[in-house]
Design an enzyme around this catalytic site. Sequence first.
Site, PDB file in Angstrom:
ATOM      1  N   GLN A 240       0.810  -1.221   0.000  1.00 20.91           N
ATOM      2  CA  GLN A 240       0.000   0.000   0.000  1.00 20.91           C
ATOM      3  C   GLN A 240       0.840   1.266   0.000  1.00 20.91           C
ATOM      4  O   GLN A 240       0.375   2.324  -0.416  1.00 20.91           O
ATOM      5  CB  GLN A 240      -0.944  -0.015   1.195  1.00 20.91           C
ATOM      6  CG  GLN A 240      -1.979  -1.115   1.114  1.00 20.91           C
ATOM      7  CD  GLN A 240      -2.684  -1.152  -0.238  1.00 20.91           C
ATOM      8  OE1 GLN A 240      -3.453  -0.248  -0.563  1.00 20.91           O
ATOM      9  NE2 GLN A 240      -2.427  -2.174  -1.038  1.00 20.91           N
ATOM     10  N   HIS A 243       1.861   3.069  -3.793  1.00 22.74           N
ATOM     11  CA  HIS A 243       0.947   3.725  -4.732  1.00 22.74           C
ATOM     12  C   HIS A 243       1.492   5.044  -5.264  1.00 22.74           C
ATOM     13  O   HIS A 243       1.104   5.480  -6.342  1.00 22.74           O
ATOM     14  CB  HIS A 243      -0.425   3.924  -4.098  1.00 22.74           C
ATOM     15  CG  HIS A 243      -1.283   2.694  -4.170  1.00 22.74           C
ATOM     16  ND1 HIS A 243      -1.884   2.279  -5.327  1.00 22.74           N
ATOM     17  CD2 HIS A 243      -1.608   1.775  -3.233  1.00 22.74           C
ATOM     18  CE1 HIS A 243      -2.561   1.166  -5.109  1.00 22.74           C
ATOM     19  NE2 HIS A 243      -2.410   0.827  -3.841  1.00 22.74           N
ATOM     20  N   GLU A 309      -8.645   1.688   5.800  1.00 19.28           N
ATOM     21  CA  GLU A 309      -9.232   1.296   4.519  1.00 19.28           C
ATOM     22  C   GLU A 309      -9.149  -0.229   4.365  1.00 19.28           C
ATOM     23  O   GLU A 309     -10.147  -0.899   4.078  1.00 19.28           O
ATOM     24  CB  GLU A 309      -8.460   1.979   3.387  1.00 19.28           C
ATOM     25  CG  GLU A 309      -8.926   1.577   1.997  1.00 19.28           C
ATOM     26  CD  GLU A 309      -8.003   2.095   0.915  1.00 19.28           C
ATOM     27  OE1 GLU A 309      -8.448   2.139  -0.248  1.00 19.28           O
ATOM     28  OE2 GLU A 309      -6.843   2.445   1.201  1.00 19.28           O
ATOM     29  N   HIS A 310      -7.952  -0.783   4.535  1.00 21.20           N
ATOM     30  CA  HIS A 310      -7.730  -2.226   4.477  1.00 21.20           C
ATOM     31  C   HIS A 310      -7.227  -2.708   5.834  1.00 21.20           C
ATOM     32  O   HIS A 310      -6.333  -2.088   6.407  1.00 21.20           O
ATOM     33  CB  HIS A 310      -6.667  -2.579   3.428  1.00 21.20           C
ATOM     34  CG  HIS A 310      -6.900  -1.979   2.079  1.00 21.20           C
ATOM     35  ND1 HIS A 310      -6.191  -0.875   1.619  1.00 21.20           N
ATOM     36  CD2 HIS A 310      -7.750  -2.326   1.086  1.00 21.20           C
ATOM     37  CE1 HIS A 310      -6.596  -0.580   0.396  1.00 21.20           C
ATOM     38  NE2 HIS A 310      -7.550  -1.444   0.051  1.00 21.20           N
ATOM     39  N   ASP A 343      -7.291  -6.046  -3.789  1.00 25.51           N
ATOM     40  CA  ASP A 343      -7.037  -4.980  -4.760  1.00 25.51           C
ATOM     41  C   ASP A 343      -7.308  -5.435  -6.186  1.00 25.51           C
ATOM     42  O   ASP A 343      -7.767  -4.655  -7.020  1.00 25.51           O
ATOM     43  CB  ASP A 343      -5.584  -4.512  -4.646  1.00 25.51           C
ATOM     44  CG  ASP A 343      -5.448  -3.230  -3.851  1.00 25.51           C
ATOM     45  OD1 ASP A 343      -6.477  -2.696  -3.394  1.00 25.51           O
ATOM     46  OD2 ASP A 343      -4.311  -2.759  -3.680  1.00 25.51           O
ATOM     47  N   HIS A 402     -52.385  18.446   6.505  1.00 25.31           N
ATOM     48  CA  HIS A 402     -52.030  17.026   6.456  1.00 25.31           C
ATOM     49  C   HIS A 402     -53.193  16.165   6.948  1.00 25.31           C
ATOM     50  O   HIS A 402     -53.570  15.172   6.317  1.00 25.31           O
ATOM     51  CB  HIS A 402     -50.802  16.750   7.340  1.00 25.31           C
ATOM     52  CG  HIS A 402     -49.489  17.093   6.704  1.00 25.31           C
ATOM     53  ND1 HIS A 402     -49.170  18.361   6.306  1.00 25.31           N
ATOM     54  CD2 HIS A 402     -48.413  16.306   6.418  1.00 25.31           C
ATOM     55  CE1 HIS A 402     -47.949  18.357   5.793  1.00 25.31           C
ATOM     56  NE2 HIS A 402     -47.466  17.127   5.843  1.00 25.31           N
TER      57      HIS A 402
END
Length: 414
Positions: A240, A243, A309-310, A343, A402
């Site tokens: 990760q 990236h 995230e992961h 992924d 109403h």
Amino acid sequence: MQRPAFDPTAEEVARRVLADIRKHGDKAVQKYTKEFNGINLPPAKFAVPREERLAASASMDLLFKRTASEIFARVVRFGKASMRKDWSMATPKGGVLGEKFTPLARVGAYIPGGAAPLASTALMSVALAKIAGVPEIVACTPCDKKGQVNPYLLHALEVAGATEVYRIGGIQAIGAMAYGTAHIGKVQKIVGPGGPYVTAAKKLVYGDVDLDMVAGPSEIAVLADETAVPAHIAADLISQLEHGTGHEKALFVTPYMSLANKVLAEMERQIASLSRCESITKAAASGALFVVTDNLDTGMEVINRFAPEHFEIMTKEPRRWLQKVKNAGAVFVGAWTPESAGDFVAGPSHVLPTGGTAAFFSGLTVDSFRKRSSVIAFTRADLIETLPLIEEMGRVEGLDGHARAARIRFENPS
């Protein structure tokens, strides 16, 4: 542990660029594509023609074609299984209540293409819109300085079902999809990951369009005990950090100091052998964090506070710890489930919340591309039964119109 979901500097730049795009449309998109990407791209060249996309597919090697097709099939299989179905239930007096789901008409997917052509993101975002039944699926991805989009990415978009592809990236792509220009039609929703500037731009256009989530620079957290293999943990953390934005995060939590030391040594050894050694080293210096806790329970508390995230569980009994997970975009259970499987190939989308927002956001699914409508079909008996309740709420809220709208149905017509 705390990290901002948005970069204030990026947000300031994005605000200025988006205001210009809203006012000047294609002209501003062309301007910022030249400024940020180094190419003077006329509006007539924004779109990637179908012929160019088909030519890219024709140039693909057989191995990648098979790979893309198999991943697409896995995404479709999982996506169809996870879709919410229309449903209904009976009311006490013979009517019907339920929900129906309708695909959006036009959506936009942002596909990063800077440090790496993320063909997998095309398959794991555009394909979900196709499964949902969205008729118009727009994809935006940056081109190189010659105006070319990576052919592997174009093939993946073709397989996934994109109906329009634009060679535009960054803030300008988000602005064009959100506001619409003469050459790029406005969408209803924007999905997909991106760096700090794309993430900031998405935040700022919310309200003009719907969004999936905060999907910024990638991050991973690993919880491990003494049964885990240090080399495997190191490889997953590095996966990760590579990236390339420099804003990635990698958190390792364990009760074993000896394991932490071994993983750190393994990271240093493995990073030196990778093609992106320099950018990984930079990301690790600012984004890698090792935490040694008293026990795994405390370690899980750290993970849930981080809301990654992961999240990988690499312990003797990983499924036991799965039950304790409260905040994570995706959970990878056991030694045979590297994050890269999620992924690239497993099936669930890898477009996931980052920056701690997994505490309240969820990952991209087929239902992200559908609207939910409640369905209410009362019988006369249902309305008779509930009329006193409607009248009382109308009285309390001062909304006598109403109450009358229900009561008038039982009065003799004049």
